[in-house]
Motif scaffolding. Structure first.
Motif, PDB file in Angstrom:
ATOM      1  N   MET A 132      42.852  39.480  38.645  1.00 17.14           N
ATOM      2  CA  MET A 132      42.169  40.763  38.739  1.00 17.14           C
ATOM      3  C   MET A 132      41.241  40.979  37.546  1.00 17.14           C
ATOM      4  SD  MET A 132      43.694  44.609  38.834  1.00 17.14           S
ATOM      5  CE  MET A 132      44.315  44.517  40.472  1.00 17.14           C
ATOM      6  N   ALA A 133      41.704  40.616  36.352  1.00 19.60           N
ATOM      7  CA  ALA A 133      40.877  40.825  35.157  1.00 19.60           C
ATOM      8  C   ALA A 133      39.599  39.993  35.247  1.00 19.60           C
ATOM      9  CB  ALA A 133      41.663  40.458  33.904  1.00 19.60           C
ATOM     10  N   THR A 134      39.737  38.744  35.724  1.00 14.79           N
ATOM     11  CA  THR A 134      38.561  37.878  35.831  1.00 14.79           C
ATOM     12  C   THR A 134      37.572  38.447  36.844  1.00 14.79           C
ATOM     13  OG1 THR A 134      39.928  35.960  35.314  1.00 14.79           O
ATOM     14  CG2 THR A 134      37.785  35.528  36.295  1.00 14.79           C
ATOM     15  N   SER A 135      38.089  38.935  37.977  1.00 11.11           N
ATOM     16  CA  SER A 135      37.199  39.521  38.979  1.00 11.11           C
ATOM     17  C   SER A 135      36.412  40.676  38.424  1.00 11.11           C
ATOM     18  CB  SER A 135      37.989  40.096  40.157  1.00 11.11           C
ATOM     19  OG  SER A 135      38.833  39.171  40.685  1.00 11.11           O
ATOM     20  N   MET A 136      37.107  41.536  37.681  1.00 13.90           N
ATOM     21  CA  MET A 136      36.449  42.720  37.160  1.00 13.90           C
ATOM     22  C   MET A 136      35.323  42.324  36.213  1.00 13.90           C
ATOM     23  SD  MET A 136      38.578  46.090  36.145  1.00 13.90           S
ATOM     24  CE  MET A 136      38.616  45.847  34.396  1.00 13.90           C
ATOM     25  N   ARG A 137      35.594  41.320  35.389  1.00 14.65           N
ATOM     26  CA  ARG A 137      34.558  40.887  34.460  1.00 14.65           C
ATOM     27  C   ARG A 137      33.377  40.284  35.214  1.00 14.65           C
ATOM     28  NH1 ARG A 137      37.979  37.763  29.793  1.00 14.65           N
ATOM     29  NH2 ARG A 137      39.068  39.553  28.918  1.00 14.65           N
ATOM     30  N   LEU A 138      33.675  39.521  36.271  1.00 12.78           N
ATOM     31  CA  LEU A 138      32.590  38.945  37.062  1.00 12.78           C
ATOM     32  C   LEU A 138      31.756  40.061  37.695  1.00 12.78           C
ATOM     33  CD1 LEU A 138      34.374  35.919  38.749  1.00 12.78           C
ATOM     34  CD2 LEU A 138      32.422  35.801  37.205  1.00 12.78           C
ATOM     35  N   HIS A 139      32.439  41.044  38.280  1.00 11.27           N
ATOM     36  CA  HIS A 139      31.706  42.155  38.886  1.00 11.27           C
ATOM     37  C   HIS A 139      30.860  42.881  37.854  1.00 11.27           C
ATOM     38  CE1 HIS A 139      34.596  42.277  42.515  1.00 11.27           C
ATOM     39  NE2 HIS A 139      33.404  41.945  42.951  1.00 11.27           N
ATOM     40  N   SER A 140      31.378  43.013  36.649  1.00 20.54           N
ATOM     41  CA  SER A 140      30.616  43.758  35.647  1.00 20.54           C
ATOM     42  C   SER A 140      29.409  42.971  35.150  1.00 20.54           C
ATOM     43  CB  SER A 140      31.515  44.164  34.476  1.00 20.54           C
ATOM     44  OG  SER A 140      31.844  43.044  33.705  1.00 20.54           O
ATOM     45  N   LEU A 141      29.388  41.654  35.413  1.00 23.50           N
ATOM     46  CA  LEU A 141      28.208  40.865  35.064  1.00 23.50           C
ATOM     47  C   LEU A 141      27.225  40.808  36.232  1.00 23.50           C
ATOM     48  CD1 LEU A 141      29.491  37.797  33.007  1.00 23.50           C
ATOM     49  CD2 LEU A 141      28.283  39.801  32.192  1.00 23.50           C
ATOM     50  N   GLY A 142      27.531  41.517  37.310  1.00 26.15           N
ATOM     51  CA  GLY A 142      26.594  41.568  38.418  1.00 26.15           C
ATOM     52  C   GLY A 142      26.856  40.565  39.529  1.00 26.15           C
ATOM     53  N   TRP A 143      27.950  39.835  39.461  1.00 28.65           N
ATOM     54  CA  TRP A 143      28.259  38.894  40.527  1.00 28.65           C
ATOM     55  C   TRP A 143      28.812  39.626  41.750  1.00 28.65           C
ATOM     56  CZ3 TRP A 143      26.975  33.808  40.362  1.00 28.65           C
ATOM     57  CH2 TRP A 143      26.713  33.240  39.102  1.00 28.65           C
ATOM     58  N   LYS A 144      28.699  38.959  42.911  1.00 24.42           N
ATOM     59  CA  LYS A 144      29.233  39.533  44.144  1.00 24.42           C
ATOM     60  C   LYS A 144      30.485  38.771  44.576  1.00 24.42           C
ATOM     61  CE  LYS A 144      25.782  40.148  47.269  1.00 24.42           C
ATOM     62  NZ  LYS A 144      24.414  40.036  47.803  1.00 24.42           N
ATOM     63  N   SER A 145      31.320  39.455  45.345  1.00 30.57           N
ATOM     64  CA  SER A 145      32.511  38.793  45.872  1.00 30.57           C
ATOM     65  C   SER A 145      32.545  38.984  47.385  1.00 30.57           C
ATOM     66  CB  SER A 145      33.766  39.386  45.248  1.00 30.57           C
ATOM     67  OG  SER A 145      33.875  40.748  45.574  1.00 30.57           O
ATOM     68  N   VAL A 146      33.311  38.101  48.044  1.00 34.16           N
ATOM     69  CA  VAL A 146      33.420  38.166  49.495  1.00 34.16           C
ATOM     70  C   VAL A 146      34.891  38.099  49.867  1.00 34.16           C
ATOM     71  CG1 VAL A 146      33.012  36.852  51.621  1.00 34.16           C
ATOM     72  CG2 VAL A 146      31.179  37.087  49.941  1.00 34.16           C
ATOM     73  N   PHE A 147      35.312  38.942  50.820  1.00 33.99           N
ATOM     74  CA  PHE A 147      36.642  38.777  51.405  1.00 33.99           C
ATOM     75  C   PHE A 147      36.446  38.270  52.824  1.00 33.99           C
ATOM     76  CE2 PHE A 147      40.908  39.005  52.459  1.00 33.99           C
ATOM     77  CZ  PHE A 147      41.144  39.800  53.570  1.00 33.99           C
ATOM     78  N   HIS A 148      36.893  37.056  53.084  1.00 34.25           N
ATOM     79  CA  HIS A 148      36.749  36.477  54.418  1.00 34.25           C
ATOM     80  C   HIS A 148      38.108  36.538  55.093  1.00 34.25           C
ATOM     81  CE1 HIS A 148      35.393  33.933  57.653  1.00 34.25           C
ATOM     82  NE2 HIS A 148      36.370  33.080  57.421  1.00 34.25           N
TER      83      HIS A 148
END
Lengths: 112, 648
Positions: B405-421
């Motif tokens: 979760m911590a890694t995701s949050m940091r990625l999102h805060s750098l402007g990256w996108k995520s996908v739930f398939h």
């Protein structure tokens, strides 16, 4: 094709010259070369980036890892002559706040 | 929103949105009235916690409604590109060799070209042999990790990242056997250059339809993640996800630069302070040394302030300090470290623990010479990487036991996108007994609260407001342990002592409360699309001691450095019995208290003439609490998947 040219300068220093792309595919080769040089006692290394057309975060990671290894071994690592794309990557990632990009290999070698 | 959503899907979403809005309006109507007109201030000590708990629940509903608002069903994925390089990582620590190899062989069979690796943190020769016999890659921690913090799974993955070079990484837990089409169904999303990772559901094969342990999480790996996905806030869940290497490395580099700058600045400040104190009382011979050290530090600080590169200034600093070193003590670095360790100051903590060194100096425990040694050591630690860590660049976050979760949050805060398939592409094993399940839930809860306290999604830079609320809602959920205690205490107090938290259970109360209650359940019903949410609701209530323990231990860990002491979730049943009962002792006590209160309440009604409506309401409330807690009876009696299969 991944190539890291190695030019030993003295018993404890060398210049490494990666050619082409310094990215996730070629970063391991750079790590390997650095590791070998440290094993040979050459702990003061200069990475000449003049022939590197493209660098990504894995390339940056390899440089930082190499900086740590050489420092841990009592030496140092410096980078020299980055091209336009590489200079931009160094600036955008703020890695230039850690690793000063010297304009040339000689400039990197003489400053102490 | 997905422009190609079929009409039926759009209609369903519209219905859901209407239901959410109505439920929230009724909720605000109820809670507003509660605060303004119904709090029994005479019993404020229970009345206020109760209305606070109800306010919490309405906010919870609001966050849930927001999660559902833009629920995104992505449908068929884009086709996988040709020529992508993929590393498949199977993380293991102490799972059995058979289990890991089953997953690894399954991974080998993935159709898309890839390299399979077993990441063995247990460093087991038998595991290595099995991997090599099957032609599967095998990675363990390098020697740089000896005497350094290992950071559990995050460290394991970070270690492997530096030893592999695939463009994409599929992360699998030791028990998650992938389907052969997993990469074909997920790689296509990465055509969008901003996508950092694709998360797929975690589905378990050893769970009965009744699911007494609440192992499957169909609401979470379904409507909830789809909802977060709609806001670009779907987070990495630790397994069954494909990640883009460049995104992880970029994250690691950014973290490294920031941390290095902070560490160097702090180290210089610390050394300066220690030297400043030492300087006042040191003998004449040592004064020269102190002056030299102070000069070197002040040059470094000036250079740092004027933007000189850290590599450069630390190099100069270390060279100038080396010369001084020879005059400090006859011995070497090791001698100095031993000196200080003997008086209780470990070298590794010097940079961070200036306070205790200064305190020792003031109290006379530390001689000025020792202080100079300490300052020298502190300066020696100022370098381009943290001497206390194995790796300079750590892409996966190590601040929490739930690194995902911590890694995701940091990625999102750098402007990256995520996908739930939302397609089942791997099958794993859920905890098979109450003990293992509780350990796992506790770990997730602790990890989430650690992230909340260390990198609060409401305040970190770079996230958009909906993303902040989506992360926050997961953390908010874990505060329910406290409100559950209130929800149990309040009816008990009324039934046993006649303590009324509200002014009266009047018609007004029912007209506001009942519609809200009904709409609340309707929201769950519509959002769940036919999936049963009851098991989840029961456990949310019944595990209140776990949530409370998680909040408290996480707070103590982050604020006071108390270690968490968690165990790797066992993937196989352990033969326990009385132990399980001990772990749910608080729930047993609560159930007993509730039962007692009901009996006393009924007695008071018929014998002492207590208020009938109030008693009725509270008895119903208690029955609900009971039914929620009763889920633990099935959990304790559960003898594991194979046993229940044999029983049918």
């Amino acid at each position: 094709m991944t190539e890291v040219d190695i030019e030993p300068r003295s018993s404890d220093s060398a210049v490494l010259r990666p050619v082409g792309r310094l990215n996730l595919v070629t970063a391991p080769a750079l790590r390997q070369s650095v590791s070998e040089q440290i094993g040979l006692g050459r702990v003061r290394l200069i990475v000449d980036l003049a022939e590197v057309a493209f660098m990504d975060s894995s390339g940056l990671g390899a440089l930082i890892g190499a900086l740590k290894s050489t420092r841990d071994a009592g030496g140092d690592l410096r980078i020299a002559a980055p091209g336009e794309q590489v200079a931009m990557v160094l600036a955008l990632s703020n890695v230039d706040r850690i690793l000063k990009p010297y304009p040339s290999v000689d400039a990197a070698a003489t400053e102490d | 929103m997905n422009g190609t959503a079929p009409p039926r899907e759009s209609a369903r979403l519209l219905v859901l949105r209407i239901v959410v809005v109505v439920a929230l309006v009724l909720g605000v109507n109820y809670v507003g009235w509660r605060w303004l007109a119904s709090v029994n201030w005479a019993n404020w000590w229970i009345a206020v916690p109760l209305v606070l708990a109800e306010t919490y629940s309405v906010i919870d509903l609001g966050l849930f409604g927001m999660t559902m608002w833009r629920a995104r069903r992505r449908g068929a994925p884009p086709p996988a590109p040709a020529g992508a390089t993929v590393d498949v990582f199977i993380t293991t620590y102490n799972e059995s060799i058979e289990l890991v190899m089953a997953t690894a062989i399954g991974a080998q069979r993935i159709r898309y070209p890839h390299t399979t690796w077993i990441l063995d943190d247990g460093d087991r020769p038998a595991m290595r042999a099995a991997a090599e016999a099957a032609g599967i890659g095998y990675l363990t921690r390098g020697k740089e990790w000896s005497d350094r913090p290992r950071h559990a799974k995050a460290g394991n993955l970070n270690n492997a990242l530096l030893r592999t070079s695939g463009e994409f990484i599929l992360v699998l837990d030791a028990d998650m056997v992938p389907k052969p089409e997993i990469l074909h169904r997920t790689l296509g999303y990465f055509a969008d250059e901003k996508v950092a990772f694709v998360q797929t559901p975690q589905v378990f094969t050893n769970v009965t339809p009744a699911d007494p342990l609440g192992g499957q999480a169909p609401l979470f790996y379904g409507p909830i993640l789809e909802g977060k996905d709609g806001w670009n806030a779907a987070f990495f869940c630790g397994s069954n996800a494909v990640l883009r290497r460049e995104a992880l490395m970029q994250l690691g580099i950014a973290g490294y630069v920031g941390q290095t700058e902070r560490r160097v600045a702090a180290g210089l400040r610390t050394a300066s302070r220690i030297l400043g104190r030492a300087a006042r009382s040191v003998e004449p011979e040592a004064r020269e040394v102190v002056r030299e050290l102070e000069a070197a530090i002040s040059v470094a600080r000036r250079e740092l302030a004027t933007g000189v590169a850290i590599g450069e200034l630390t190099y100069r600093l270390q060279r100038s300090v080396e010369a001084t070193a020879r005059t400090i003590v006859a011995g070497d670095l090791a001698q100095i470290e031993a000196d200080l360790a003997a008086i209780g100051i470990p070298a590794s903590e010097l940079a961070e623990d200036a306070e205790s060194v200064l305190a020792s100096l003031s109290s006379g425990v530390l001689s000025p010479l020792h202080a100079v040694e300490a300052a020298y050591l502190a300066v020696r630690g100022i370098g381009v990487s943290d001497p206390g860590e194995a790796q300079a660049v750590q892409p996966l976050a190590t601040i929490s036991v739930t690194e995902d979760m911590a890694t995701s949050m940091r990625l999102h805060s750098l402007g990256w996108k995520s996908v739930f398939h939302n397609e089942t592409l791997a099958l794993g094993l859920a905890a098979e007994d109450l003990d293992a399940m509780l350990t796992q839930r506790l770990r997730w809860a602790q990890g989430t609260m650690q992230v909340f306290l260390r990198e609060n999604p409401l305040t970190v830079r770079g996230l958009r407001l909906p993303q902040r609320l989506m992360y926050f809602s997961t953390m908010w959920n874990y505060l329910s342990g406290f409100t559950t205690v209130v929800y149990i205490t309040a009816p008990v107090l009324f039934l046993t002592l006649g303590v009324l938290p509200v002014d009266a259970f009047s018609a007004d109360f029912f007209w506001r409360f009942i519609p809200f209650l009904i709409m609340n359940q309707l929201v769950f019903l519509v959002a769940a699309r036919g999936l049963s949410t009851w098991r989840g609701q029961q456990y949310s209530f019944a595990l209140f001691p776990v949530w409370i323990q998680a909040c408290v231990t996480a707070a103590m860990n982050v604020l006071a450095g108390v270690p968490l002491n968690f165990a790797v979730t066992p993937k196989t049943r352990s033969a326990t019995g009385g132990r399980a009962l001990r772990r749910i002792r608080w729930q047993i006590i609560a159930a007993a208290v509730l039962l007692l209160a009901t009996i006393v309440g009924i007695v008071r009604l018929f014998v002492l003439g207590a208020e009938p409506i109030g008693t009725g309401v509270n008895v119903i409330w208690v029955i609900y609490d009971f039914i929620a807690l009763s889920v633990l009876i099935g959990a304790v009696r559960y003898r594991g998947f194979t046993a229940s299969q044999e029983a049918t």
